[in-house]
Design a protein around this motif. Structure first.
Motif, PDB file in Angstrom:
ATOM      1  N   ASP A 108     -21.521 -19.429 -57.953  1.00 47.43           N
ATOM      2  CA  ASP A 108     -21.048 -18.708 -56.774  1.00 47.43           C
ATOM      3  C   ASP A 108     -21.883 -17.449 -56.550  1.00 47.43           C
ATOM      4  O   ASP A 108     -21.770 -16.465 -57.284  1.00 47.43           O
ATOM      5  CB  ASP A 108     -19.564 -18.350 -56.962  1.00 47.43           C
ATOM      6  CG  ASP A 108     -18.950 -17.774 -55.702  1.00 47.43           C
ATOM      7  OD1 ASP A 108     -19.705 -17.529 -54.720  1.00 47.43           O
ATOM      8  OD2 ASP A 108     -17.727 -17.535 -55.694  1.00 47.43           O
ATOM      9  N   GLU A 109     -22.736 -17.455 -55.497  1.00 45.19           N
ATOM     10  CA  GLU A 109     -23.595 -16.315 -55.214  1.00 45.19           C
ATOM     11  C   GLU A 109     -22.884 -15.230 -54.411  1.00 45.19           C
ATOM     12  O   GLU A 109     -23.396 -14.122 -54.284  1.00 45.19           O
ATOM     13  CB  GLU A 109     -24.844 -16.774 -54.454  1.00 45.19           C
ATOM     14  CG  GLU A 109     -25.717 -17.738 -55.254  1.00 45.19           C
ATOM     15  CD  GLU A 109     -26.995 -18.099 -54.528  1.00 45.19           C
ATOM     16  OE1 GLU A 109     -27.192 -17.583 -53.399  1.00 45.19           O
ATOM     17  OE2 GLU A 109     -27.809 -18.869 -55.073  1.00 45.19           O
ATOM     18  N   SER A 110     -21.690 -15.521 -53.897  1.00 46.30           N
ATOM     19  CA  SER A 110     -20.977 -14.513 -53.112  1.00 46.30           C
ATOM     20  C   SER A 110     -20.468 -13.365 -53.988  1.00 46.30           C
ATOM     21  O   SER A 110     -20.116 -12.297 -53.472  1.00 46.30           O
ATOM     22  CB  SER A 110     -19.801 -15.165 -52.378  1.00 46.30           C
ATOM     23  OG  SER A 110     -18.830 -15.644 -53.313  1.00 46.30           O
ATOM     24  N   LEU A 111     -20.438 -13.592 -55.294  1.00 39.80           N
ATOM     25  CA  LEU A 111     -19.977 -12.532 -56.206  1.00 39.80           C
ATOM     26  C   LEU A 111     -21.080 -11.550 -56.592  1.00 39.80           C
ATOM     27  O   LEU A 111     -20.811 -10.576 -57.305  1.00 39.80           O
ATOM     28  CB  LEU A 111     -19.395 -13.155 -57.483  1.00 39.80           C
ATOM     29  CG  LEU A 111     -18.057 -13.895 -57.336  1.00 39.80           C
ATOM     30  CD1 LEU A 111     -17.672 -14.522 -58.679  1.00 39.80           C
ATOM     31  CD2 LEU A 111     -16.976 -12.923 -56.881  1.00 39.80           C
ATOM     32  N   ARG A 112     -22.305 -11.798 -56.158  1.00 46.04           N
ATOM     33  CA  ARG A 112     -23.402 -10.925 -56.575  1.00 46.04           C
ATOM     34  C   ARG A 112     -23.156  -9.449 -56.262  1.00 46.04           C
ATOM     35  O   ARG A 112     -23.390  -8.588 -57.128  1.00 46.04           O
ATOM     36  CB  ARG A 112     -24.714 -11.387 -55.919  1.00 46.04           C
ATOM     37  CG  ARG A 112     -25.318 -12.611 -56.578  1.00 46.04           C
ATOM     38  CD  ARG A 112     -26.647 -12.956 -55.918  1.00 46.04           C
ATOM     39  NE  ARG A 112     -27.221 -14.180 -56.488  1.00 46.04           N
ATOM     40  CZ  ARG A 112     -28.335 -14.742 -56.031  1.00 46.04           C
ATOM     41  NH1 ARG A 112     -28.992 -14.199 -54.995  1.00 46.04           N
ATOM     42  NH2 ARG A 112     -28.809 -15.839 -56.606  1.00 46.04           N
ATOM     43  N   PRO A 113     -22.696  -9.074 -55.035  1.00 48.13           N
ATOM     44  CA  PRO A 113     -22.472  -7.645 -54.764  1.00 48.13           C
ATOM     45  C   PRO A 113     -21.463  -7.016 -55.727  1.00 48.13           C
ATOM     46  O   PRO A 113     -21.655  -5.884 -56.188  1.00 48.13           O
ATOM     47  CB  PRO A 113     -21.961  -7.639 -53.315  1.00 48.13           C
ATOM     48  CG  PRO A 113     -22.486  -8.902 -52.721  1.00 48.13           C
ATOM     49  CD  PRO A 113     -22.470  -9.899 -53.827  1.00 48.13           C
TER      50      PRO A 113
END
Length: 835
Positions: A539-544
């Motif tokens: 899941d790249e949406s958790l990067r921030p």
């Protein structure tokens, strides 16, 4: 009879008062002697009075009394000046109070020249009741005195130090001035001794020539008396430093080198004077005067060598400016130049670009950058703006700022750092403590042997007995035992400082000279520490949210994540989206707008109650074969992403480990990474699987240190931040490539350059230091055994002994200063993080 220089005055009479017979100043009640016509306010006046009368200069007092101006008091330093030590202003500037009510002060002392001075001064609690502790730094000639103000005043302590022959001055701001004045005094004393020695040698030449040309008796006696006058002056003024040192040693029951020297001078002087009066035998004054001169020359050489060593280590302490700009509190905005000692908390300072910041504080005006490489190990400028904190010792770059002072002097971060260094240098390694004890017994043994030699030879010839006993006392030299060992350590610490190796204590060099175990942290020590994210899966949406959480951690992996994604503006999050970040042993945990996010190792996931899906475990196995570390990301109770973080091995590690192993050290690696990653790094640096400790937390690293009880020294090498517990628990903690403040607080050594080249150089210096110390001890013992035997057999005259003694001392000290040539070491990686 008047008291001799260096001897106590007779028991005093209480309650009386009178004036000094020499200077006219009031005599303290405690120094008034019943039934004596002449009274003196100090030993100095008594010595001068005796010298004036002995030389037939009594008219001085008649001329002085006719003048309206009295002579300047000799004991001014023991009167008015010492009273300053009890003033409120002095205590405000120089004295610190402890929680238990005791007080501390640092005093720079005159006359400190060898390790024997350490013995004397550290006996201060025995001399002055109420003094709790006295710790002397031989290199800096500075003593730290701890005392109970309810039992004794500081002026009494200062007077006792003066009586022992070490006049004190406040250490802060006075050290250079005092040392310059002391050096000037030593040069004057040495010049006078040289002139007297030259004239006595001319008279001796005339007397020796007269033996072959039948010099008339009246001229022979004239020359003998002239030689006696010059010789006694040489003993009474230039040579009195040895009598003062010997008397102080006897008072404190700490025999040292001045005792046999003073005994030799005293016995030779008395014997020569008796022979002059009785017009018979040798008079010795030529030998004694030359001996005084040569001893003073040798002592001056020692003094200069110690000061040079002090200057080497002193580079560490030149971290803040001596003066700074303070904004005047009147409100008109004017600036005044003030000494840094005058700065107080809440003052407003103005610092220009390129200058060192003089105190800790908070920026009130201006935007600039600071370079705080000493404290952080990072040479890149750090931007600052109003509201940001800055530290003393940092260099300002950019533009002018104004800062509000929050801490000054030793209370600053760099002050605390230097306090650790200074305190450690004062510690005595075992080898120094051992040689101190040997030197003390050596002096006693020499005195006993000299008495035996005198008694044996006196059965045949009293004159020969005096000659041989004097020669033996002169030629015996425990210099290597008492001075060369601590000097060798001090020189090595200073040279290491110039090579960016900061050593807190000479005991470190002693411990590292014997091979043992070295445990090394992997990340930032064996590897570059400049990690980067090689791959993100999941899941790249958790990067921030991951970036914002990792900003609160200092681990290189966390910094790599921030560097990789933090510069992307799309990764920014609102301030209220991440809250309550908790830094764990193997990761971080943050409460976010999407739920609880945890970032860390597999062990961290297990502690959080999260199970890692098999797909991520397969990626982890593949990444481990590439020596990459796997970092997992969980949301709630589910692992939703994984990162591969790589870190290249430093190019100098394999060669450094090979060299350490060749010296007999056992090398082991500690890491929080998984076994597969650790094995890849171990293979790259030449370690086998049995030398690995993978998956260990910072707390577990400390336990690994204690696993073996074989008595061998254990050294821990780490970055000084997350390895602080292990660094503190090791026999020698060595911090590399981390924040110097945290490193020096927990470790014994800070290697300010990256890689393991500094570690190899450190151990090479320790080995060299041990070799030089052993070499000096062997040389000293061999020299003394031969010299004492020759003197006892009557094969060495006092004059030859006077020449050999300082030459032997100079040879030992030269070896201590030179040391051994170190091997060439590979330079650290240029690509690595620079200091």
């Amino acid at each position: 009879m008047l008291p001799q220089p260096g001897h106590d005055l007779p028991r005093a009479v209480k309650g009386a008062s009178c004036s000094c017979s020499h200077c006219g100043q009031p005599v303290p009640r405690g120094l008034i002697v019943a039934g004596r016509e002449q009274q003196f306010c100090c030993q100095g006046c008594a010595s001068v009075y005796e010298l004036i009368h002995g030389c037939g200069l009594d008219a001085y007092y008649r001329l002085r009394d006719q003048s309206e101006t009295a002579a300047q008091a000799v004991p001014a330093a023991d009167g008015d000046r010492l009273a300053v030590f009890d003033t409120d202003k002095f205590h405000e500037l120089y004295v610190r109070s402890r929680e238990d009510g005791a007080c501390l002060v640092d005093l720079v002392l005159e006359g400190v020249h060898c390790a024997a001075c350490v013995w004397l001064i550290e006996k201060l609690p025995r001399v002055v009741p109420g003094v709790l502790e006295a710790r002397l730094s031989l290199r800096q000639a500075t003593v730290r005195v701890t005392w109970d103000p309810a039992k004794v005043e500081l002026s009494e302590i200062a007077k006792a130090l003066s009586t022992l022959g070490y006049p004190p001055h406040p250490a802060r701001g006075n050290k250079d001035t005092v040392q310059l004045a002391e050096q000037r005094t030593m040069l004057i004393r040495m010049g006078v001794a040289g002139a007297l020695a030259g004239n006595t040698m001319l008279l001796a030449f005339a007397l020796y020539t007269g033996l072959f040309s039948a010099m008339e008796q009246q001229f022979t006696q004239l020359f003998r008396w002239a030689s006696a006058v010059l010789g006694m002056i040489a003993l009474a003024w230039p040579g009195r430093v040895f009598f003062q040192g010997a008397w102080a040693a006897l008072r404190t029951r700490s025999p040292h080198l001045d005792v046999p020297i003073a005994l030799a001078l005293g016995v030779g002087g008395v014997a020569g004077l008796v022979n002059v009066i009785l017009a018979r035998g040798e008079i010795y004054f030529d030998s004694l005067a030359v001996l005084v001169f040569l001893l003073l020359v040798g002592r001056f050489i020692q003094y200069r060598q110690q000061r040079r060593a002090d200057e080497s280590v002193g580079l560490l302490f030149s971290l803040t400016p001596t003066h700074c700009r303070r904004v005047v509190a009147s409100g008109d905005g004017s600036i005044e130049q003030v000494p840094v000692e005058a700065v107080q908390v809440s003052d407003l300072l103005q610092v220009h670009a390129g200058e060192l910041i003089p105190a800790d504080g908070t920026v009130e005006e201006g935007n600039a950058s600071v370079i705080a490489s000493l404290l952080t190990g990072e040479s890149a400028p750090v931007p600052i703006q109003p509201g940001d904190g800055v530290c003393a010792g940092s260099q300002l770059a950019g533009s002018t700022i104004r800062l509000r002072v929050s801490a000054v002097g030793e209370a600053t971060r760099v002050g605390r750092l230097m306090e650790l260094v200074q305190r450690g240098v004062a510690d005595k390694p075992q080898i120094v403590a051992l040689t101190d004890r040997i030197a003390g017994w050596f002096v006693v043994a020499v005195g006993t042997i000299a008495l035996g030699v005198f008694a044996a030879w006196s059965l045949f010839d009293l004159g020969a007995a005096v000659d041989h006993a004097v020669a033996l006392l002169i030629i015996a030299c425990p210099c290597a035992l008492g001075l060369a060992t601590p000097l060798t350590l001090a020189v090595m610490i200073g040279r290491s400082a110039r090579s960016d190796i900061l050593i807190k204590s000479g005991a470190v060099l002693d411990r590292l000279a014997t091979p043992g175990r070295i445990l090394m942290d992997k990340t930032g020590t064996m590897t570059r520490g400049a990690m980067r994210v090689e791959q993100w899966v999941g899941d790249e949406s958790l990067r921030p949210l991951v970036v914002e959480a990792e900003r609160h951690a200092t681990h290189p992996i966390a910094q790599a994540v921030v560097r990789q994604y933090g510069a992307d503006t799309t990764m920014s999050v609102a301030a209220d989206e991440v809250d309550a970040v908790q830094v764990l042993a193997n990761g971080v945990k943050a409460r976010t707008s999407r739920g609880l996010v945890c970032v860390g190792s597999r062990a961290c996931m297990g502690e959080a109650g999260c199970t890692v899906p098999s797909v991520f475990l397969e990626h982890a196995e593949s990444w481990a074969e590439q020596a990459c570390t796997t970092v997992y990301v969980s949301l709630g109770a589910e692992v939703v992403a994984a990162l591969a973080v790589g870190d290249a091995v430093r190019s100098d590690v394999r060669q450094s480990i090979a060299q350490l192993r060749a010296w007999g050290w056992q090398i082991e690696m500690l890491t929080g990474d998984e076994q597969a990653v650790a094995e890849q790094v171990a293979q790259a640096v030449g370690l086998d699987r049995s030398s690995l400790h993978a998956g260990v937390s910072p707390e577990q690293k400390r336990n690994v240190l204690k696993q073996r009880g074989d008595g061998l020294p254990v050294a821990m090498v780490g970055d000084g931040v997350n390895d602080a517990a292990a660094l503190a628990a090791a026999d020698v903690g060595i911090a590399v490539s981390g924040g110097a403040e945290a490193s020096m607080a927990a470790a014994d050594v800070y290697l300010a350059k990256p890689g393991l080249t500094g570690l190899v150089e450190l151990i090479a210096r320790a080995r060299s230091c041990r070799a030089v110390v052993k070499q000096n001890l062997a040389l000293s013992l061999t020299y003394n055994a031969v010299a004492i035997s020759l003197a006892a057999a009557g094969l060495v005259t006092p004059l030859v002994a006077a020449v050999l003694m300082p030459l032997s001392s100079a040879a030992v000290l030269a070896l201590a200063m030179k040391g051994r040539r170190l091997p060439a070491f590979q330079q650290p990686d240029r690509e690595g993080p620079q200091r």
